[in-house]
Design a protein around this motif. Structure first.
Motif, PDB file in Angstrom:
ATOM      1  N   ILE A  80       7.953  -4.644  17.699  1.00  0.00           N
ATOM      2  CA  ILE A  80       8.496  -3.762  16.668  1.00  0.00           C
ATOM      3  C   ILE A  80       9.979  -4.061  16.492  1.00  0.00           C
ATOM      4  CG2 ILE A  80       8.961  -1.384  15.961  1.00  0.00           C
ATOM      5  CD1 ILE A  80       6.582  -0.490  17.588  1.00  0.00           C
ATOM      6  N   VAL A  81      10.398  -4.204  15.259  1.00  0.00           N
ATOM      7  CA  VAL A  81      11.807  -4.376  14.931  1.00  0.00           C
ATOM      8  C   VAL A  81      12.197  -3.251  13.981  1.00  0.00           C
ATOM      9  CG1 VAL A  81      13.550  -5.869  13.913  1.00  0.00           C
ATOM     10  CG2 VAL A  81      11.649  -6.883  15.196  1.00  0.00           C
ATOM     11  N   TRP A  82      13.179  -2.466  14.386  1.00  0.00           N
ATOM     12  CA  TRP A  82      13.583  -1.300  13.572  1.00  0.00           C
ATOM     13  C   TRP A  82      15.086  -1.371  13.351  1.00  0.00           C
ATOM     14  CZ3 TRP A  82      11.339   4.236  14.623  1.00  0.00           C
ATOM     15  CH2 TRP A  82      11.673   5.074  13.557  1.00  0.00           C
ATOM     16  N   ASP A  83      15.460  -1.575  12.113  1.00  0.00           N
ATOM     17  CA  ASP A  83      16.866  -1.599  11.736  1.00  0.00           C
ATOM     18  C   ASP A  83      17.288  -0.182  11.329  1.00  0.00           C
ATOM     19  OD1 ASP A  83      16.969  -4.365  12.079  1.00  0.00           O
ATOM     20  OD2 ASP A  83      16.221  -4.723  10.049  1.00  0.00           O
ATOM     21  N   ILE A 140       7.575  -1.174   6.902  1.00  0.00           N
ATOM     22  CA  ILE A 140       7.759   0.128   6.274  1.00  0.00           C
ATOM     23  C   ILE A 140       9.255   0.410   6.239  1.00  0.00           C
ATOM     24  CG2 ILE A 140       7.158   2.576   6.329  1.00  0.00           C
ATOM     25  CD1 ILE A 140       4.777   1.865   8.071  1.00  0.00           C
ATOM     26  N   ARG A 141       9.830   0.315   5.071  1.00  0.00           N
ATOM     27  CA  ARG A 141      11.272   0.471   4.903  1.00  0.00           C
ATOM     28  C   ARG A 141      12.018  -0.486   5.829  1.00  0.00           C
ATOM     29  NH1 ARG A 141      12.162   7.015   3.907  1.00  0.00           N
ATOM     30  NH2 ARG A 141      10.799   7.133   2.048  1.00  0.00           N
ATOM     31  N   THR A 142      12.684   0.037   6.849  1.00  0.00           N
ATOM     32  CA  THR A 142      13.483  -0.834   7.723  1.00  0.00           C
ATOM     33  C   THR A 142      12.761  -1.171   9.026  1.00  0.00           C
ATOM     34  OG1 THR A 142      14.578   1.080   8.737  1.00  0.00           O
ATOM     35  CG2 THR A 142      15.626   0.095   6.799  1.00  0.00           C
ATOM     36  N   ALA A 143      11.525  -0.745   9.175  1.00  0.00           N
ATOM     37  CA  ALA A 143      10.767  -1.018  10.403  1.00  0.00           C
ATOM     38  C   ALA A 143       9.748  -2.120  10.149  1.00  0.00           C
ATOM     39  CB  ALA A 143      10.068   0.233  10.900  1.00  0.00           C
ATOM     40  N   LEU A 153       0.829  -1.193   0.000  1.00  0.00           N
ATOM     41  CA  LEU A 153       0.000   0.000   0.000  1.00  0.00           C
ATOM     42  C   LEU A 153       0.873   1.256   0.000  1.00  0.00           C
ATOM     43  CD1 LEU A 153      -2.497  -1.203   2.749  1.00  0.00           C
ATOM     44  CD2 LEU A 153      -2.765  -1.416   0.276  1.00  0.00           C
ATOM     45  N   PHE A 154       0.201   2.391  -0.203  1.00  0.00           N
ATOM     46  CA  PHE A 154       0.869   3.696  -0.189  1.00  0.00           C
ATOM     47  C   PHE A 154       2.080   3.699  -1.131  1.00  0.00           C
ATOM     48  CE2 PHE A 154      -0.964   3.069   4.110  1.00  0.00           C
ATOM     49  CZ  PHE A 154      -1.983   4.019   4.023  1.00  0.00           C
ATOM     50  N   LEU A 182       4.390   0.363   2.024  1.00  0.00           N
ATOM     51  CA  LEU A 182       3.968  -0.467   3.151  1.00  0.00           C
ATOM     52  C   LEU A 182       3.659  -1.881   2.672  1.00  0.00           C
ATOM     53  CD1 LEU A 182       2.946  -1.010   6.077  1.00  0.00           C
ATOM     54  CD2 LEU A 182       0.710  -0.151   5.316  1.00  0.00           C
ATOM     55  N   PHE A 183       4.334  -2.857   3.244  1.00  0.00           N
ATOM     56  CA  PHE A 183       3.998  -4.263   3.002  1.00  0.00           C
ATOM     57  C   PHE A 183       3.102  -4.732   4.141  1.00  0.00           C
ATOM     58  CE2 PHE A 183       4.724  -8.735   4.044  1.00  0.00           C
ATOM     59  CZ  PHE A 183       4.361  -9.341   2.849  1.00  0.00           C
TER      60      PHE A 183
END
Length: 257
Positions: A251-254, A213-216, A160-161, A165-166
């Motif tokens: 939440i996992v944020w690289d 969302i990207r790396t999050a 989406l968007f 967004l996956f």
């Protein structure tokens, strides 16, 4: 000593069908707890000289575009197991206490299962189905398993968007028929065979959501959300309740990629 023999054959009758067959022989050493156990409890001390447990397995798998089917047949000899020596029951039909010791079964046990798996996709939705039937041939109830199990997941996947967004979300059903599930003994930290109380026979529904969302990455699992509808009469073992509705969130944020 440990002895293990493996063999596998693959056959491709067409470009879309794969047939696999295998043989596995395992002669394994008894676990240390089965051989020897020392405890402050007088009746929980033993020293055994068990023979190796021997398992012969024949497997067959057919993978094709319609459905994947696999079967497994086992012949088990010298099975080592734990059982409760106390046979006196209370008013609910449960043993009045536990006195668990290891034993070796001198007869042959036959085990068979057949499993089918198929994922069906329609647009952005998918339905993943796994069902299994299993049966045990034995003179005494040493290896107890549910005769039927199923796991079915329906889920939705999309980007989406502007594909930033996956998103993947869905519901999973788990169910197995009632059977004499093994009970747990905390003194030795092992499961033991019991034939007094059946467990199972209730469905569990889990809701899940995964997003990136990207790396999050964000995940949410709402497990057994139907627990209030089944009367709160569900057990993981004959003496341990299965968990009711549970929410897991993370939440996992690289920061670097």
């Amino acid at each position: 000593s440990l002895t293990e023999i493996k063999g596998m054959i693959n056959y491709l009758p067409t470009s879309e069908i794969i047939v696999k067959a295998g043989y596995h022989f395992l002669s394994k050493i008894p676990d240390m707890t089965q051989q020897m156990f020392q405890s402050s409890y007088v009746n929980y001390n033993w020293l055994n000289n068990f023979s190796n447990e021997k398992i012969q397995s024949l497997t067959a798998t057919v993978e094709n575009p319609i459905v994947d089917v696999s079967a497994n047949f086992q012949v088990i000899n010298d099975k080592i197991y734990f059982s409760n020596n106390v046979t006196s029951l209370d008013e609910n039909g449960s043993p009045i206490m536990q006195l668990v010791t290891p034993k070796q079964y001198g007869k042959t046990i036959g085990y068979f299962n057949i499993k089918a798996q198929k994922e069906i996709k329609f647009g952005k939705f998918a339905l993943d189905n796994k069902v299994m039937f299993q049966q045990v041939s034995q003179d005494e109830n040493i290896v107890n398993v549910p005769s039927f199990l199923t796991r079915n997941t329906i889920y939705y996947t999309d980007r989406l968007f502007k594909k930033a967004l996956f998103l993947q979300t869905g519901i999973t059903l788990n169910y197995h028929t009632k059977y004499y599930g093994n009970d747990f003994n905390p003194i030795i930290g092992e499961y033991f065979v019991q034939n007094n109380k059946k467990i199972g026979g209730f469905p569990t529904f889990d809701f899940f959501l995964n997003a990136k969302i990207r790396t999050a990455r964000v995940y949410l699992n709402l497990e057994h959300f139907n627990s209030s509808l089944t009367g709160y009469n569900f057990y993981a073992t004959p003496t341990r309740p299965f968990h009711d509705m549970t929410l897991r969130f993370g939440i996992v944020w690289d920061f670097f990629k």
